[in-house]
Design a protein around this motif. Structure first.
Motif, PDB file in Angstrom:
ATOM      1  N   LEU A  71       0.877  -1.165   0.000  1.00  0.00           N
ATOM      2  CA  LEU A  71       0.000   0.000   0.000  1.00  0.00           C
ATOM      3  C   LEU A  71       0.915   1.216   0.000  1.00  0.00           C
ATOM      4  O   LEU A  71       1.513   1.552   1.018  1.00  0.00           O
ATOM      5  CB  LEU A  71      -0.938   0.026   1.204  1.00  0.00           C
ATOM      6  N   ASN A  73       1.423   4.925   0.167  1.00  0.00           N
ATOM      7  CA  ASN A  73       0.644   6.028   0.720  1.00  0.00           C
ATOM      8  C   ASN A  73       1.451   7.308   0.598  1.00  0.00           C
ATOM      9  O   ASN A  73       2.491   7.451   1.230  1.00  0.00           O
ATOM     10  CB  ASN A  73       0.283   5.734   2.181  1.00  0.00           C
ATOM     11  N   TRP A  75       1.788  11.254   1.226  1.00  0.00           N
ATOM     12  CA  TRP A  75       1.235  12.155   2.235  1.00  0.00           C
ATOM     13  C   TRP A  75       2.205  13.288   2.543  1.00  0.00           C
ATOM     14  O   TRP A  75       3.307  13.334   2.011  1.00  0.00           O
ATOM     15  CB  TRP A  75       0.890  11.374   3.498  1.00  0.00           C
ATOM     16  N   CYS A  82      -4.082  13.223   6.246  1.00  0.00           N
ATOM     17  CA  CYS A  82      -2.926  12.308   6.220  1.00  0.00           C
ATOM     18  C   CYS A  82      -2.594  11.855   7.635  1.00  0.00           C
ATOM     19  O   CYS A  82      -2.411  10.663   7.898  1.00  0.00           O
ATOM     20  CB  CYS A  82      -1.702  13.002   5.610  1.00  0.00           C
ATOM     21  N   LEU A  89      -3.146   3.029   9.167  1.00  0.00           N
ATOM     22  CA  LEU A  89      -2.171   2.431   8.258  1.00  0.00           C
ATOM     23  C   LEU A  89      -1.150   1.600   9.031  1.00  0.00           C
ATOM     24  O   LEU A  89      -0.771   0.510   8.595  1.00  0.00           O
ATOM     25  CB  LEU A  89      -1.463   3.508   7.437  1.00  0.00           C
ATOM     26  N   VAL A 103       3.059  -1.511   4.121  1.00  0.00           N
ATOM     27  CA  VAL A 103       2.695  -0.132   3.837  1.00  0.00           C
ATOM     28  C   VAL A 103       4.005   0.583   3.539  1.00  0.00           C
ATOM     29  O   VAL A 103       4.992   0.399   4.252  1.00  0.00           O
ATOM     30  CB  VAL A 103       1.974   0.540   5.027  1.00  0.00           C
ATOM     31  N   SER A 150      -3.442   6.934  -1.985  1.00  0.00           N
ATOM     32  CA  SER A 150      -3.006   5.573  -1.661  1.00  0.00           C
ATOM     33  C   SER A 150      -3.234   4.642  -2.838  1.00  0.00           C
ATOM     34  O   SER A 150      -4.256   4.736  -3.525  1.00  0.00           O
ATOM     35  CB  SER A 150      -3.763   5.049  -0.434  1.00  0.00           C
ATOM     36  N   ARG A 162      -7.127   2.192  -5.745  1.00  0.00           N
ATOM     37  CA  ARG A 162      -6.591   3.537  -5.535  1.00  0.00           C
ATOM     38  C   ARG A 162      -7.594   4.357  -4.748  1.00  0.00           C
ATOM     39  O   ARG A 162      -8.800   4.236  -4.969  1.00  0.00           O
ATOM     40  CB  ARG A 162      -6.344   4.209  -6.888  1.00  0.00           C
TER      41      ARG A 162
END
Length: 187
Positions: A71, A73, A75, A82, A89, A103, A150, A162
């Motif tokens: 994943l 992410n 931010w 976020c 997360l 992640v 993400s 997404r």
């Protein structure tokens, strides 16, 4: 109330407008500098390459994570949504890491905000890798239109899901996409 720098405020507002206009779906007609529409990062298609150095000083690329479900992410520390999703997360990372899930956080904060980034990652107890992409290299190829953004990437390196904007706690769409991706064997 949080005071945002003008650029940060503009990015948040632009992302909000685009996400709202697209009903949470990626904008298909984002116009690039050449005047043409940027190609859509379509579900099922291979994700673009991305690499950086983690806050621990280790080089890391999406290619290094091939065989794992990732994943990605994107931010920034100044982004309230976020910060709101970081604990979820982290919990997702811990819960599914034994199944081959990672992640990968990518902060697009400016270089001058490196200390703030490290403090935030430590304060939230994030154990997943975080890359400080101070030149914001990730945004072009991944068509980031706002923060957070993400991308669920399967074991073969293809985009499975997404989300432009906050991932709500217990999001059923992410849960279903993650379960399906984890159920598939490594290539």
């Amino acid at each position: 109330m949080l005071a945002l720098r003008p650029r940060a405020l503009l990015t948040c507002l632009l992302g909000l407008v685009l996400v709202t206009a697209c009903e949470g779906k990626p904008a298909a007609g984002i116009t690039g500098k050449t005047g043409g529409a940027a190609p859509v990062l379509a579900l099922g298609s291979p994700v673009p390459p991305f690499a950086g150095t983690t806050l621990r000083g280790e080089p890391l690329s999406l290619a290094d994570l091939r065989g794992r479900v990732v994943l990605l992410n994107v931010w920034a520390t100044w982004c309230d949504p976020c910060r709101e999703e970081l604990p979820d997360l982290q919990a997702l990372h811990v819960r599914h890491e034994p199944e081959g899930f990672t992640v990968l956080g990518v902060s697009t904060d400016a270089a001058r905000d490196a200390k703030t980034l490290r403090t935030m990652v430590s304060g939230f107890g994030l154990t997943y890798p975080v890359i400080h992409d101070e030149r914001n290299v990730v945004s072009g190829p991944f068509q980031v239109i706002g923060y957070p953004a993400s991308y669920l990437i399967d074991r073969a390196g293809n985009l499975r899901w997404r989300r432009d904007g906050l991932i709500p706690t217990g999001d059923p769409e992410l849960a279903a996409a993650l379960a399906a991706a984890l159920a598939e064997p490594a290539p």
